[in-house]
Design a protein around this motif. Structure first.
Motif, PDB file in Angstrom:
ATOM      1  N   ALA A  56       0.818  -1.217   0.000  1.00 28.30           N
ATOM      2  CA  ALA A  56       0.000   0.000   0.000  1.00 28.30           C
ATOM      3  C   ALA A  56       0.849   1.264   0.000  1.00 28.30           C
ATOM      4  N   THR A  57       2.104   1.152   0.418  1.00 22.73           N
ATOM      5  CA  THR A  57       3.018   2.297   0.394  1.00 22.73           C
ATOM      6  C   THR A  57       3.778   2.391  -0.922  1.00 22.73           C
ATOM      7  N   GLY A  58       3.530   1.447  -1.834  1.00 26.30           N
ATOM      8  CA  GLY A  58       4.245   1.397  -3.098  1.00 26.30           C
ATOM      9  C   GLY A  58       5.202   0.233  -3.199  1.00 26.30           C
ATOM     10  N   GLY A  59       5.389  -0.487  -2.086  1.00 22.47           N
ATOM     11  CA  GLY A  59       6.279  -1.650  -2.073  1.00 22.47           C
ATOM     12  C   GLY A  59       7.435  -1.452  -1.120  1.00 22.47           C
ATOM     13  N   GLY A  60       7.950  -2.565  -0.602  1.00 18.96           N
ATOM     14  CA  GLY A  60       9.064  -2.462   0.328  1.00 18.96           C
ATOM     15  C   GLY A  60       9.490  -3.814   0.863  1.00 18.96           C
ATOM     16  N   ALA A  69      11.489 -10.784   2.811  1.00 14.22           N
ATOM     17  CA  ALA A  69      10.730 -10.724   1.562  1.00 14.22           C
ATOM     18  C   ALA A  69      10.652  -9.284   1.094  1.00 14.22           C
ATOM     19  N   VAL A  70      10.289  -9.112  -0.165  1.00 14.14           N
ATOM     20  CA  VAL A  70       9.834  -7.821  -0.665  1.00 14.14           C
ATOM     21  C   VAL A  70       8.441  -8.027  -1.233  1.00 14.14           C
ATOM     22  N   ALA A  71       7.632  -6.972  -1.167  1.00 11.11           N
ATOM     23  CA  ALA A  71       6.256  -7.036  -1.657  1.00 11.11           C
ATOM     24  C   ALA A  71       5.970  -5.801  -2.493  1.00 11.11           C
ATOM     25  N   VAL A  72       5.217  -5.990  -3.587  1.00 10.96           N
ATOM     26  CA  VAL A  72       4.861  -4.879  -4.474  1.00 10.96           C
ATOM     27  C   VAL A  72       3.408  -5.015  -4.905  1.00 10.96           C
TER      28      VAL A  72
END
Length: 221
Positions: A56-60, A69-72
């Motif tokens: 929701a913040t653009g990914g991180g 992990a990273v999420a987008v």
């Protein structure tokens, strides 16, 4: 000797197609496998909730103990092609992944998501909600992990698709010897690699994980 290996030997940075994933929840996750199914029940949370908040913040980046992990955010209806840049291992000669690329499509601003270690147990790329159901190393049988390893067994890059909770995800492994020489110690030894979202003129927005040990200079003791 495979055609993949021959292309790598020529010194070109070839992008090899690995397949495609989908993320019906609208959140795509690239995660370490080793503690995926252990850490979230132990802290009373779900990976998908944390990933959705980050997306929701653009990914991180997400980290809990040894899990990372990273999420987008992604288009829930779009198949996401996955490619890898390969070069020969300087130690064993086999083709090895030096960059993972997921073509997200659309437009977006460049963003550093964080960095990730190359988990000895492998990585998994897929929908955040589907990965809530991943059955890996903390229980017997290791259903999804074993399916991934079987699927990847004969792939020259140790990559294998597996279905989790009805959703296709992609497992990414490493040659055992090459990992020991190039990624050993992982985060504790400084071997972590940047994951970014960037724009590509031909492919639109892409998620890139630049997993090239030659670019990493861990601090010496």
């Amino acid at each position: 000797m495979t055609a993949l290996y021959l292309r790598a030997r020529l010194g070109r940075v070839d992008f090899v197609e690995l397949g495609a994933v989908i993320a019906p929840s609208g959140v795509l996750v690239l995660a370490t496998v080793g503690h995926l199914d252990y850490i979230w029940p132990s802290i009373g949370e779900r990976l998908s909730d944390r990933a959705a908040a980050v997306a929701a913040t653009g990914g991180g980046h997400i980290q809990e103990w040894l899990f990372e992990a990273v999420a987008v955010p992604v288009d829930a209806d779009r198949p996401l092609p996955v490619l890898a840049a390969v070069q020969p291992s300087p130690f064993f000669g086999e083709a090895a992944i030096t960059m993972l690329e997921v073509r997200l499509g659309g437009e977006g601003a460049g963003r550093l998501l964080g960095d990730l270690p190359a988990d000895r147990c492998g990585m998994v790329l897929g929908d955040a909600v589907a990965l809530d159901s991943w059955v890996g190393l903390s229980v017997e049988p290791h259903t999804d992990y074993d399916n991934f390893r079987r699927s990847a067994r004969n792939h020259p890059l140790h990559v294998g698709p597996v279905e989790v909770a009805g959703c296709p995800v992609l497992g990414i492994g490493w040659g055992e010897g090459d990992h020991s020489m190039r990624h050993r110690g992982e985060r504790a030894a400084g071997y972590v690699y940047p994951a970014t979202v960037t724009s590509d003129d031909s492919s639109g927005t892409v998620l890139r994980w630049d997993v090239d040990p030659a670019k990493v200079r861990p601090p010496t003791a």
